[in-house]
Design an enzyme around this catalytic site. Structure first.
Site, PDB file in Angstrom:
ATOM      1  N   ILE A 186      11.343   2.340 -10.242  1.00  0.00           N
ATOM      2  CA  ILE A 186      11.357   3.699  -9.697  1.00  0.00           C
ATOM      3  C   ILE A 186      12.733   4.017  -9.137  1.00  0.00           C
ATOM      4  CG2 ILE A 186       8.873   3.700  -9.172  1.00  0.00           C
ATOM      5  CD1 ILE A 186       9.757   3.548  -6.148  1.00  0.00           C
ATOM      6  N   ASP A 187      13.534   2.979  -8.824  1.00  0.00           N
ATOM      7  CA  ASP A 187      14.843   3.208  -8.193  1.00  0.00           C
ATOM      8  C   ASP A 187      15.891   3.770  -9.156  1.00  0.00           C
ATOM      9  OD1 ASP A 187      13.667   2.122  -5.990  1.00  0.00           O
ATOM     10  OD2 ASP A 187      14.826   0.268  -5.977  1.00  0.00           O
TER      11      ASP A 187
ATOM     12  N   GLN B  55       4.985   6.205  -3.511  1.00  0.00           N
ATOM     13  CA  GLN B  55       5.933   6.602  -4.569  1.00  0.00           C
ATOM     14  C   GLN B  55       5.759   5.804  -5.850  1.00  0.00           C
ATOM     15  OE1 GLN B  55      10.130   7.104  -2.482  1.00  0.00           O
ATOM     16  NE2 GLN B  55       8.783   5.817  -1.279  1.00  0.00           N
TER      17      GLN B  55
ATOM     18  N   GLY C  74       8.486  -5.174  -8.648  1.00  0.00           N
ATOM     19  CA  GLY C  74       7.632  -4.130  -8.076  1.00  0.00           C
ATOM     20  C   GLY C  74       6.998  -3.325  -9.202  1.00  0.00           C
TER      21      GLY C  74
ATOM     22  N   HIS D 110       4.909   2.904  -0.575  1.00  0.00           N
ATOM     23  CA  HIS D 110       4.358   2.588  -1.896  1.00  0.00           C
ATOM     24  C   HIS D 110       3.633   3.735  -2.570  1.00  0.00           C
ATOM     25  CE1 HIS D 110       5.222  -1.374  -0.217  1.00  0.00           C
ATOM     26  NE2 HIS D 110       5.491  -1.679  -1.464  1.00  0.00           N
TER      27      HIS D 110
ATOM     28  N   GLU E 160      16.086  -5.368 -12.385  1.00  0.00           N
ATOM     29  CA  GLU E 160      17.257  -6.255 -12.452  1.00  0.00           C
ATOM     30  C   GLU E 160      16.883  -7.734 -12.297  1.00  0.00           C
ATOM     31  OE1 GLU E 160      18.606  -5.270  -7.908  1.00  0.00           O
ATOM     32  OE2 GLU E 160      19.963  -6.508  -9.085  1.00  0.00           O
TER      33      GLU E 160
ATOM     34  N   MET F 202      12.124   5.287  -1.032  1.00  0.00           N
ATOM     35  CA  MET F 202      12.607   3.987  -1.503  1.00  0.00           C
ATOM     36  C   MET F 202      14.002   4.116  -2.110  1.00  0.00           C
ATOM     37  SD  MET F 202       9.367   1.854  -2.921  1.00  0.00           S
ATOM     38  CE  MET F 202       8.269   1.032  -1.775  1.00  0.00           C
ATOM     39  N   GLY F 203      14.671   3.011  -2.280  1.00  0.00           N
ATOM     40  CA  GLY F 203      16.032   2.993  -2.808  1.00  0.00           C
ATOM     41  C   GLY F 203      16.829   1.985  -2.009  1.00  0.00           C
TER      42      GLY F 203
HETATM   43  O1  F6P Z   1      12.536  -2.271  -6.603  1.00  0.00           O
HETATM   44  C1  F6P Z   1      11.706  -1.192  -6.437  1.00  0.00           C
HETATM   45  C2  F6P Z   1      11.267  -1.065  -5.016  1.00  0.00           C
HETATM   46  O2  F6P Z   1      10.315  -0.043  -5.017  1.00  0.00           O
HETATM   47  C3  F6P Z   1      12.388  -0.802  -3.999  1.00  0.00           C
HETATM   48  O3  F6P Z   1      12.779   0.525  -3.905  1.00  0.00           O
HETATM   49  C4  F6P Z   1      11.786  -1.307  -2.724  1.00  0.00           C
HETATM   50  O4  F6P Z   1      12.771  -1.699  -1.807  1.00  0.00           O
HETATM   51  C5  F6P Z   1      11.000  -2.481  -3.184  1.00  0.00           C
HETATM   52  O5  F6P Z   1      10.636  -2.222  -4.527  1.00  0.00           O
HETATM   53  C6  F6P Z   1       9.788  -2.761  -2.331  1.00  0.00           C
HETATM   54  O6  F6P Z   1       9.019  -3.657  -2.998  1.00  0.00           O
HETATM   55  P1  F6P Z   1       7.734  -4.438  -2.481  1.00  0.00           P
HETATM   56  O7  F6P Z   1       6.969  -3.471  -1.685  1.00  0.00           O
HETATM   57  O8  F6P Z   1       7.026  -4.853  -3.728  1.00  0.00           O
HETATM   58  O9  F6P Z   1       8.241  -5.579  -1.722  1.00  0.00           O
END
Ligand code: F6P
Length: 341
Positions: free
Chosen positions: A126-127, A273, A10, A271, A103, A169-170
């Site tokens: 961001i997490d 955030q 992300g 998003h 990760e 998010m988180g």
């Molecule tokens: O890993 C960061 C993050 O923003 C998470 O908090 C969230 O669950 C995920 O990415 C969402 O990602 P995407 O919208 O790219 O699928």
């Protein structure tokens, strides 16, 4: 040396600031050449590369997103992915790679480092849930955005005397929820690390109404009720096996209405955030990570990730950085008990 740079997973504010610092120091101090790989690990796997030099990184410091593009591609899940990455790197005469990611992206980097690829990692998300570093860049910006939203929601919640549930998010870690919830004066903060009791949430909501204030409930997307399970958008999974979250906020508002007979609405920040310009702190941290990452490449410290410890930037093995998620300690969460309800 010819150095490749990629951004995976992300996106997050500060990615461009890292790229700029890497290139500025790499060219000026060490005389390196750079190429940028497009769209995360898809770039080195498919040989999608663009030239990167000092003119190409001008103006990037305050720019959100990533000029290299990003994806959740996992080359270790693709047929012949590992071999294709290695062949592309050698075909493009890349001596070293800087992988900027969370990760998943860094997990691939850790594996490839063990297989002899010259890779240095830079932690982003961001997490803020990566082990080995006190903070990742992007987190501070996300917390500021969520806090501003909570500040704004207080006045409208109080005008209508209704509960506003703010979903942030988180996935596995409640860092954004906890920091923005405390900074924004929330009445309830729910995080993935602490399964929550819906009766207790309703007691907090009702006690807040009794003081003639409207409750603000901040909930991380991965928070789970004690009797129930994580709310997901659908059953689909990405290349790293993650489900799509979001929905816990709607669920909570409906339960609050049903159980307390008072009105509740949900705001999903999503998003927003992750978008837009990085905060000053994130620009500072991303710049320092970039400068230290190119130093690590120059010194041949492959298989490491740059990390923040206190006020110092250090190097930690990529493998320990990605071994487990950094989650909120229960004792830290309990510090704020007095503000709930
Ligand atoms: O890993 C960061 C993050 O923003 C998470 O908090 C969230 O669950 C995920 O990415 C969402 O990602 P995407 O919208 O790219 O699928």
């Amino acid at each position: 040396m010819r150095v490749g740079v990629l951004t995976g997973g992300g996106d997050c504010p500060g990615l461009n600031a890292v790229i700029r610092a890497v290139v500025r120091k790499g060219v000026t101090a060490y005389g390196h050449e750079f190429i940028g790989f497009r769209d995360g690990w898809r770039g080195p796997m498919e040989g999608r590369a663009v030239p990167l030099d000092i003119p190409a990184v001008r103006g990037l410091l305050p720019r959100g997103g990533t000029v290299l593009g990003s994806s959740r591609t996992n080359p270790l899940n693709e047929p012949d992915g590992e071999r294709r990455v290695k062949e592309q790197l050698s075909g493009l005469a890349v001596d070293a790679l800087i992988a900027i990611g969370g990760e998943d992206t860094l997990g691939v980097a850790a594996y490839l480092a063990e297989q002899g690829v010259n890779v240095v990692g830079v932690p982003k998300t961001i997490d803020n849930d990566l082990s080995g570093t006190d903070y990742t860049f992007g987190f501070d910006t996300a917390v500021n955005i969520a806090t501003e939203a909570i500040d704004r929601l207080h006045t409208t919640a109080e005008s209508h005397m209704r509960t506003l549930v703010v979903e942030v998010m988180g996935r596995h870690a409640g860092w954004i929820a906890l920091h923005s919830g405390i900074a924004g004066g929330a009445s309830v903060i729910l995080i993935p690390e602490q399964p929550f009791d819906m009766d207790q949430v309703c007691r907090w909501v009702e006690s807040r109404f009794r003081t003639h204030y409207a409750p603000i409930v901040v909930v991380a997307e991965g928070a789970v009720p004690t009797e129930g399970r994580m709310v997901t958008k659908d059953d689909s999974r990405d290349a790293f096996g993650h489900v799509r979250l979001s929905g816990i906020g709607e669920w909570l508002a409906a339960e609050i209405e049903r159980r307390t007979g008072t009105e509740a609405r949900t705001i999903v920040l999503g998003h927003v955030q992750r978008g837009g310009t990085p905060s000053a702190f994130d620009r500072w941290l991303a710049t320092r990570f970039g400068l230290h990452a190119i130093d690590a490449v120059q010194e041949g410290a492959f298989g490491t990730m740059v990390a923040l410890r206190g006020t110092d930037i250090v190097r930690v093995p990529l493998s320990t950085a990605t071994a487990r998620a950094k989650t909120v300690d229960p004792a830290l969460y309990q510090e704020f008990d007095v503000f709930f309800g």
